[in-house]
Design a protein around this motif. Sequence first.
Motif, PDB file in Angstrom:
ATOM      1  N   VAL A 169      -8.142  -0.003  -2.407  1.00  0.00           N
ATOM      2  CA  VAL A 169      -8.755  -0.314  -3.765  1.00  0.00           C
ATOM      3  C   VAL A 169      -9.285   0.792  -4.268  1.00  0.00           C
ATOM      4  CG1 VAL A 169     -10.515  -1.864  -4.759  1.00  0.00           C
ATOM      5  CG2 VAL A 169      -9.161  -2.691  -2.903  1.00  0.00           C
ATOM      6  N   ARG A 170     -10.146   1.667  -3.814  1.00  0.00           N
ATOM      7  CA  ARG A 170     -10.438   2.690  -4.676  1.00  0.00           C
ATOM      8  C   ARG A 170      -9.505   3.665  -4.923  1.00  0.00           C
ATOM      9  NH1 ARG A 170     -15.723   3.277  -3.193  1.00  0.00           N
ATOM     10  NH2 ARG A 170     -16.619   2.367  -1.377  1.00  0.00           N
ATOM     11  N   THR A 171      -8.408   3.905  -4.173  1.00  0.00           N
ATOM     12  CA  THR A 171      -6.945   4.379  -4.818  1.00  0.00           C
ATOM     13  C   THR A 171      -6.548   3.904  -6.095  1.00  0.00           C
ATOM     14  OG1 THR A 171      -6.610   5.372  -2.549  1.00  0.00           O
ATOM     15  CG2 THR A 171      -4.865   5.364  -4.356  1.00  0.00           C
ATOM     16  N   LEU A 172      -6.449   2.414  -6.318  1.00  0.00           N
ATOM     17  CA  LEU A 172      -6.108   1.846  -7.328  1.00  0.00           C
ATOM     18  C   LEU A 172      -6.918   1.850  -8.458  1.00  0.00           C
ATOM     19  CD1 LEU A 172      -3.967  -0.136  -8.417  1.00  0.00           C
ATOM     20  CD2 LEU A 172      -5.325  -2.227  -7.656  1.00  0.00           C
ATOM     21  N   VAL A 173      -8.345   2.136  -8.396  1.00  0.00           N
ATOM     22  CA  VAL A 173      -9.093   2.461  -9.309  1.00  0.00           C
ATOM     23  C   VAL A 173      -8.694   3.672 -10.108  1.00  0.00           C
ATOM     24  CG1 VAL A 173     -11.695   3.273  -9.927  1.00  0.00           C
ATOM     25  CG2 VAL A 173     -11.067   1.139  -8.399  1.00  0.00           C
ATOM     26  N   ARG A 193      -3.333  12.792  -7.592  1.00  0.00           N
ATOM     27  CA  ARG A 193      -4.623  12.230  -7.611  1.00  0.00           C
ATOM     28  C   ARG A 193      -5.079  12.364  -6.076  1.00  0.00           C
ATOM     29  NH1 ARG A 193      -5.279   9.477 -12.166  1.00  0.00           N
ATOM     30  NH2 ARG A 193      -3.201   8.664 -13.277  1.00  0.00           N
ATOM     31  N   LEU A 194      -4.200  12.372  -5.190  1.00  0.00           N
ATOM     32  CA  LEU A 194      -4.620  12.443  -3.695  1.00  0.00           C
ATOM     33  C   LEU A 194      -3.464  13.225  -3.080  1.00  0.00           C
ATOM     34  CD1 LEU A 194      -5.276   8.823  -2.676  1.00  0.00           C
ATOM     35  CD2 LEU A 194      -6.891  10.512  -3.040  1.00  0.00           C
ATOM     36  N   THR A 195      -3.927  13.725  -2.045  1.00  0.00           N
ATOM     37  CA  THR A 195      -2.978  14.577  -1.242  1.00  0.00           C
ATOM     38  C   THR A 195      -2.935  13.600   0.207  1.00  0.00           C
ATOM     39  OG1 THR A 195      -4.423  15.769   0.059  1.00  0.00           O
ATOM     40  CG2 THR A 195      -3.549  16.674  -1.848  1.00  0.00           C
ATOM     41  N   ALA A 196      -2.275  13.808   1.212  1.00  0.00           N
ATOM     42  CA  ALA A 196      -2.354  13.230   2.686  1.00  0.00           C
ATOM     43  C   ALA A 196      -3.474  13.306   3.281  1.00  0.00           C
ATOM     44  CB  ALA A 196      -0.891  13.356   3.401  1.00  0.00           C
ATOM     45  N   ALA A 197      -4.201  14.428   2.971  1.00  0.00           N
ATOM     46  CA  ALA A 197      -5.348  14.913   3.577  1.00  0.00           C
ATOM     47  C   ALA A 197      -6.596  14.638   2.871  1.00  0.00           C
ATOM     48  CB  ALA A 197      -5.376  16.232   3.883  1.00  0.00           C
ATOM     49  N   SER A 198      -6.564  14.014   1.606  1.00  0.00           N
ATOM     50  CA  SER A 198      -7.748  13.839   0.621  1.00  0.00           C
ATOM     51  C   SER A 198      -8.684  12.838   1.585  1.00  0.00           C
ATOM     52  CB  SER A 198      -7.351  13.193  -0.568  1.00  0.00           C
ATOM     53  OG  SER A 198      -6.277  14.237  -1.192  1.00  0.00           O
ATOM     54  N   GLY A 218      -5.175  -7.341 -11.096  1.00  0.00           N
ATOM     55  CA  GLY A 218      -6.444  -6.405 -11.280  1.00  0.00           C
ATOM     56  C   GLY A 218      -6.202  -5.779  -9.797  1.00  0.00           C
ATOM     57  N   TYR A 219      -7.651  -5.474  -9.481  1.00  0.00           N
ATOM     58  CA  TYR A 219      -7.450  -4.421  -8.231  1.00  0.00           C
ATOM     59  C   TYR A 219      -7.284  -5.065  -6.891  1.00  0.00           C
ATOM     60  CZ  TYR A 219     -10.483  -1.700 -11.338  1.00  0.00           C
ATOM     61  OH  TYR A 219     -10.654  -0.692 -12.236  1.00  0.00           O
ATOM     62  N   SER A 220      -7.376  -6.256  -6.790  1.00  0.00           N
ATOM     63  CA  SER A 220      -6.412  -7.287  -5.721  1.00  0.00           C
ATOM     64  C   SER A 220      -4.965  -6.952  -5.726  1.00  0.00           C
ATOM     65  CB  SER A 220      -6.788  -8.611  -5.636  1.00  0.00           C
ATOM     66  OG  SER A 220      -5.891  -9.161  -6.800  1.00  0.00           O
ATOM     67  N   LEU A 221      -4.515  -6.417  -6.613  1.00  0.00           N
ATOM     68  CA  LEU A 221      -3.083  -5.963  -6.351  1.00  0.00           C
ATOM     69  C   LEU A 221      -2.706  -4.932  -5.339  1.00  0.00           C
ATOM     70  CD1 LEU A 221      -0.272  -6.400  -7.565  1.00  0.00           C
ATOM     71  CD2 LEU A 221      -0.732  -4.463  -9.200  1.00  0.00           C
ATOM     72  N   ALA A 222      -3.906  -3.925  -5.038  1.00  0.00           N
ATOM     73  CA  ALA A 222      -3.705  -3.085  -3.874  1.00  0.00           C
ATOM     74  C   ALA A 222      -3.579  -3.755  -2.546  1.00  0.00           C
ATOM     75  CB  ALA A 222      -4.875  -2.262  -3.891  1.00  0.00           C
ATOM     76  N   LYS A 244       0.891  -1.151   0.055  1.00  0.00           N
ATOM     77  CA  LYS A 244       0.147   0.026   0.104  1.00  0.00           C
ATOM     78  C   LYS A 244       0.774   1.262  -0.008  1.00  0.00           C
ATOM     79  CE  LYS A 244      -4.014  -2.089   2.434  1.00  0.00           C
ATOM     80  NZ  LYS A 244      -4.819  -1.965   3.464  1.00  0.00           N
ATOM     81  N   PRO A 245       1.880   1.319   0.762  1.00  0.00           N
ATOM     82  CA  PRO A 245       2.688   2.691   0.676  1.00  0.00           C
ATOM     83  C   PRO A 245       3.215   2.852  -0.706  1.00  0.00           C
ATOM     84  CG  PRO A 245       3.368   1.110   2.690  1.00  0.00           C
ATOM     85  CD  PRO A 245       2.353   0.511   1.624  1.00  0.00           C
ATOM     86  N   PHE A 246       3.508   2.108  -1.564  1.00  0.00           N
ATOM     87  CA  PHE A 246       3.836   2.379  -3.008  1.00  0.00           C
ATOM     88  C   PHE A 246       2.679   2.704  -3.702  1.00  0.00           C
ATOM     89  CE2 PHE A 246       6.711  -1.080  -1.078  1.00  0.00           C
ATOM     90  CZ  PHE A 246       7.810  -0.073  -0.778  1.00  0.00           C
ATOM     91  N   LEU A 247       1.301   2.390  -3.496  1.00  0.00           N
ATOM     92  CA  LEU A 247       0.221   2.926  -4.173  1.00  0.00           C
ATOM     93  C   LEU A 247      -0.180   4.182  -3.745  1.00  0.00           C
ATOM     94  CD1 LEU A 247      -2.138   2.232  -5.903  1.00  0.00           C
ATOM     95  CD2 LEU A 247      -3.442   1.389  -3.572  1.00  0.00           C
ATOM     96  N   TYR A 248      -0.196   4.470  -2.603  1.00  0.00           N
ATOM     97  CA  TYR A 248      -0.442   5.899  -2.114  1.00  0.00           C
ATOM     98  C   TYR A 248       0.815   6.908  -2.668  1.00  0.00           C
ATOM     99  CZ  TYR A 248      -4.419   4.503   0.719  1.00  0.00           C
ATOM    100  OH  TYR A 248      -5.707   4.042   0.971  1.00  0.00           O
ATOM    101  N   ALA A 249       1.927   6.411  -2.608  1.00  0.00           N
ATOM    102  CA  ALA A 249       2.972   7.338  -3.068  1.00  0.00           C
ATOM    103  C   ALA A 249       2.804   7.713  -4.534  1.00  0.00           C
ATOM    104  CB  ALA A 249       4.355   6.674  -2.940  1.00  0.00           C
ATOM    105  N   GLN A 250       2.322   6.693  -5.266  1.00  0.00           N
ATOM    106  CA  GLN A 250       2.114   6.932  -6.594  1.00  0.00           C
ATOM    107  C   GLN A 250       0.830   7.955  -6.793  1.00  0.00           C
ATOM    108  OE1 GLN A 250       1.394   3.417  -8.958  1.00  0.00           O
ATOM    109  NE2 GLN A 250       1.669   4.615 -11.054  1.00  0.00           N
TER     110      GLN A 250
END
Length: 778
Positions: free
Chosen positions: A423-427, A374-379, A453-457, A362-368
């Motif tokens: 998962v929503r972030t991976l979408v 697409r996001l901030t830390a406060a989104s 697929g989305y399970s990669l998150a 997950k850290p690599f997903l949120y970093a991307q």
Amino acid sequence: MKHSTRWPQGTRREGNFFLKSTFAIFLIASCALSACAAATFDQIKRDFKPSDTLILDRNGELLQRVRTDASVRRGQWIALADISPALRTALVLSEDKRFYEHSGVDWRAVSGAAWANLWNTKTRGASTLSMQLAGLMDDDLRASNSGRSITQKIGQTFAAQVLEQRWRKDQILEAYLNLVPFRGELVGIDALSRTLFGKAAHGLDEREAAVAAALVRAPNARAAQVAQRACGVLKLMQPGAKIDCDGLDLFATGALQRRDFQASEGMAPHLARRLVARGQAPNPNPQTITSTLRAPLQRFAVQTLQQHLRELRGRHVEDGAVVVLDNASGEVLAWVGSSGTLSAAAEVDGVLALRQPGSTLKPFLYAQAIAERRLTAASLLEDSSAQIPTAGGLYIPQNYDRQFKGLVSSRTALAASLNVPAVRTLVMVSPEAFHRQLRAVGLPLTESGDYYGYSLALGSAEVSLLSLANAYRTLANGGRFGEVQFGEASPLPSPMGRGRKTAEIHSDPASPTGARSSLEPVGAKAAVDPRAAFIVSDILADPLARARTFGTDSILATRFWTAVKTGTSKDMRDNWAMGFSQRYTVGVWVGNASGAPMWDVSGTSGAAPVWAALMNHLHQTEPSRAPIPPPGVLQVRTTFGSQLEAARSEWFIQGTEQSLFAMDSIAESVGRTGGKGLKALNSATPPRITAPASGTIIALDPDIPPAHQRLTFSAQGHSLRWRMDGREFARGTEVRWLPWPGRHVVQLLDAGGQVADEIRIEVRGAGVRAAIQKPNHR
């Protein structure tokens, strides 16, 4: 008149035989003299090759011994001072009782043997230790199955005298004990003492020494014969004493059946096998190989892992693995491949075995997502039930505790390890793009992003502990990826395939590990946006953000700065704790090598205690400070509407900062898509767009009717008009728009019709159904 003398035919043949024999004796003697003259004690010792390779730590301490020569069993060269005095005495009394008196040849023994041969009487023979050593050193003098010929014996005689002239007695005895064959494949006293008696040569007692000396004369004799000869040796060692020969028979029989000298012994068997298999150029079969490990740390890691698994006994878990990396150099400081004797599959290397990493991706997903704005830390993300259609059916992610938290910030979603927001972030990011990001940090994914697929998150791909730890090291190094090292200046081949540039180790003598003191990784390349890596590291180090799942007194909290993430794979088959400090990255896996599920083992009860113990050990005296913010990030005081979360100072990539985050009743449905759905409340002038931020990407949720997924645009000012892709579509400070897939330019016009502000957004996902008309501004 000439006279000629003719010899009888038989006399001529005898003369030729005599000449040939004399020449052969002279030739062998000359060769023996040459060989013995050329060979010094130091050279013989230097050329001695054990059948084992010793794996040393970075400071020369022994980590592991691995057998690498299957043709013979030799131990290490043992100095005479480290050999039992009892054995030295037994050998001299048994083989050469006048060893310290003669000069290589025991002429008294020679005459006694000749007299015994004349009368056909059996004797010990006249071969001295010096003569036997000469035979061991020179292949031309080595005995065949039928023994030595007369010429070889004469050669031994000459060679032994040369040895005595050039070598000291203690050197002769030391070399003999290290080169003499004992039994079967055993050569030298180290191999014999460890195999038959399970101890080092200095620990042999008189009974063991007698058996060893008896084997010199008859290496492959039956146990009864060995015991009989050993009994005779003991009588020589203890004259007048009563010797229990029957007990010695039982002892010898047991000793000859023992095989205590294991092929591999130590505390780093898995790394040792890799180092030996790879070899160390330019010497393909070295006697010693120096690794990057720290022996005290390796020992502590092994003990800590085994102790914790014993505490988990009864929860159906028996295996684990640990790896510790130096952030700057990439050197492996500890490599524990299994739980050893606790495991039914101790040979499996858990550091390299492929396992599902769970939430540790997950850290690599949120970093991307943060790097792509697409996001901030406060989104705000919606943590609620979701059903995502895939080619194989509906994908319905669940949180670990089967509960949902509602609206949460990205910081909370990552730190508390919430699955649905991930998962929503991976979408938003897409599986294929996330797949490329994971490959960039060195994770050897074998399939495509669409395959997972989305399970990669949630970590459905398989990775090794070593590659995952190095990926976290990439975050620790500000997004810069570098290879890991575990041998002397020998990088581990990249999991990305051949042809990748490898790294080097640049030593710093002032550094405790010998590595570079700077945190700049060796041979690094950019793999993660450094601003996103910093923000994600700050989230992983935030104990308050993870409190919703782990509590405020979690074992993950340390007294010094660390960033950490746990993960659990499906059905509790794998449990992970991955994290880093300013200087070290520590990765721990706990599970079963067989793949069987554990019973009631969570992220904080499985791998995390081992991780915490290692981090505390590493930083007993060494500080760990938070990383310095890179250029392009700033900290802003942020509050949340409806008191969703407490106000805090939040880190943003410059240009994405906002001071207030909230959801209104209409934008709430957009929040379920994983998009921002943010509403910034401001009333200052001049006119400007306050929400959404430029660069926002809206992901349409296929489970929500498109007509209900309206996006709210907010602005400050008066007499405002809105233009979408060049066409006016609304008026006012707050308008709602039915999203349509594609990239759009949104402009805010002031009262005079001039463009006061402009943003760019992107909408992803399916468009509205046919029943809903396409907006006329398209």
